[in-house]
Design an enzyme around this catalytic site. Structure first.
Site, PDB file in Angstrom:
ATOM      1  N   HIS A   1      -2.654  14.013  -0.107  1.00 53.42           N
ATOM      2  CA  HIS A   1      -3.476  13.202  -1.012  1.00 53.42           C
ATOM      3  C   HIS A   1      -2.711  11.970  -1.467  1.00 53.42           C
ATOM      4  O   HIS A   1      -1.498  11.889  -1.322  1.00 53.42           O
ATOM      5  CB  HIS A   1      -3.946  14.014  -2.224  1.00 53.42           C
ATOM      6  CG  HIS A   1      -2.841  14.530  -3.099  1.00 53.42           C
ATOM      7  ND1 HIS A   1      -2.377  15.819  -3.025  1.00 53.42           N
ATOM      8  CD2 HIS A   1      -2.107  13.934  -4.071  1.00 53.42           C
ATOM      9  CE1 HIS A   1      -1.410  15.997  -3.908  1.00 53.42           C
ATOM     10  NE2 HIS A   1      -1.220  14.860  -4.555  1.00 53.42           N
TER      11      HIS A   1
ATOM     12  N   GLU B   1      -6.340  12.065  -5.427  1.00 53.00           N
ATOM     13  CA  GLU B   1      -6.134  12.772  -6.686  1.00 53.00           C
ATOM     14  C   GLU B   1      -6.239  11.753  -7.813  1.00 53.00           C
ATOM     15  O   GLU B   1      -5.505  10.766  -7.852  1.00 53.00           O
ATOM     16  CB  GLU B   1      -4.746  13.406  -6.727  1.00 53.00           C
ATOM     17  CG  GLU B   1      -4.388  14.007  -8.070  1.00 53.00           C
ATOM     18  CD  GLU B   1      -2.932  14.452  -8.159  1.00 53.00           C
ATOM     19  OE1 GLU B   1      -2.477  14.681  -9.284  1.00 53.00           O
ATOM     20  OE2 GLU B   1      -2.254  14.544  -7.114  1.00 53.00           O
TER      21      GLU B   1
ATOM     22  N   HIS C   1      -3.900  -0.731  -1.247  1.00 53.97           N
ATOM     23  CA  HIS C   1      -5.292  -0.304  -1.220  1.00 53.97           C
ATOM     24  C   HIS C   1      -5.395   1.080  -0.602  1.00 53.97           C
ATOM     25  O   HIS C   1      -4.461   1.570   0.006  1.00 53.97           O
ATOM     26  CB  HIS C   1      -6.158  -1.297  -0.420  1.00 53.97           C
ATOM     27  CG  HIS C   1      -5.715  -1.448   1.003  1.00 53.97           C
ATOM     28  ND1 HIS C   1      -4.850  -2.427   1.404  1.00 53.97           N
ATOM     29  CD2 HIS C   1      -6.010  -0.729   2.107  1.00 53.97           C
ATOM     30  CE1 HIS C   1      -4.630  -2.322   2.698  1.00 53.97           C
ATOM     31  NE2 HIS C   1      -5.316  -1.288   3.155  1.00 53.97           N
TER      32      HIS C   1
ATOM     33  N   GLU D   1     -10.347  -0.574   0.843  1.00 57.10           N
ATOM     34  CA  GLU D   1     -10.664  -1.320   2.064  1.00 57.10           C
ATOM     35  C   GLU D   1     -11.624  -0.502   2.904  1.00 57.10           C
ATOM     36  O   GLU D   1     -11.440   0.714   3.084  1.00 57.10           O
ATOM     37  CB  GLU D   1      -9.385  -1.569   2.873  1.00 57.10           C
ATOM     38  CG  GLU D   1      -9.610  -2.350   4.145  1.00 57.10           C
ATOM     39  CD  GLU D   1      -8.331  -2.563   4.927  1.00 57.10           C
ATOM     40  OE1 GLU D   1      -8.193  -3.629   5.544  1.00 57.10           O
ATOM     41  OE2 GLU D   1      -7.458  -1.649   4.926  1.00 57.10           O
TER      42      GLU D   1
END
Length: 128
Positions: free
Chosen positions: A5, A56, A74, A122
């Protein structure tokens, strides 16, 4: 090894969960409050954590706003059609910060949107 994550800190957890679920179409995979530490963790994604990476969201209860700083880049999401994804995101109340089109000095179609805390997301078309 695999990526599990990416964690970002958010000022308003409910607003952020709504953005990632209602605007970007993710699912809330799990959420847990930690009262002794005064924070909540929420994990969101497009599939099971055992199969895909997720995001998360960390909400520290006593902090309502974070500065993004200049080190964050990003989060990238693959979409079937960047133009349609932007239209759908805009229709659901999302903010497109870079309209869909070819990347500078290249041909990859991309766009950018931002979440409620200002984090850049993005959108990239699928590679052929």
């Amino acid at each position: 090894m695999r990526i599990l994550h990416t964690m970002i800190r958010v000022g308003d957890l409910e607003q952020s969960i709504a953005f990632y679920t209602e605007i970007l179409g993710m699912q809330l995979l799990r959420r847990k409050d930690y009262p002794d530490g005064r924070f909540t963790l929420a994990f969101l994604g497009y599939g099971k954590e055992s199969e895909q990476a997720c995001i998360e969201l960390t909400h520290n209860w006593d902090i309502g706003h974070y500065d993004l700083g200049n080190g964050y880049g990003h989060i990238a999401l693959e979409v079937d059609d960047v133009y349609k994804a932007c239209a759908d995101i805009r229709a659901r109340g999302g903010v497109v910060t870079r309209e869909p089109g070819p990347m500078k000095h290249g041909s990859t179609i991309l766009a950018f949107v931002k979440d409620p805390d200002g984090y850049a997301i993005e959108l990239l078309g699928k590679k052929s």
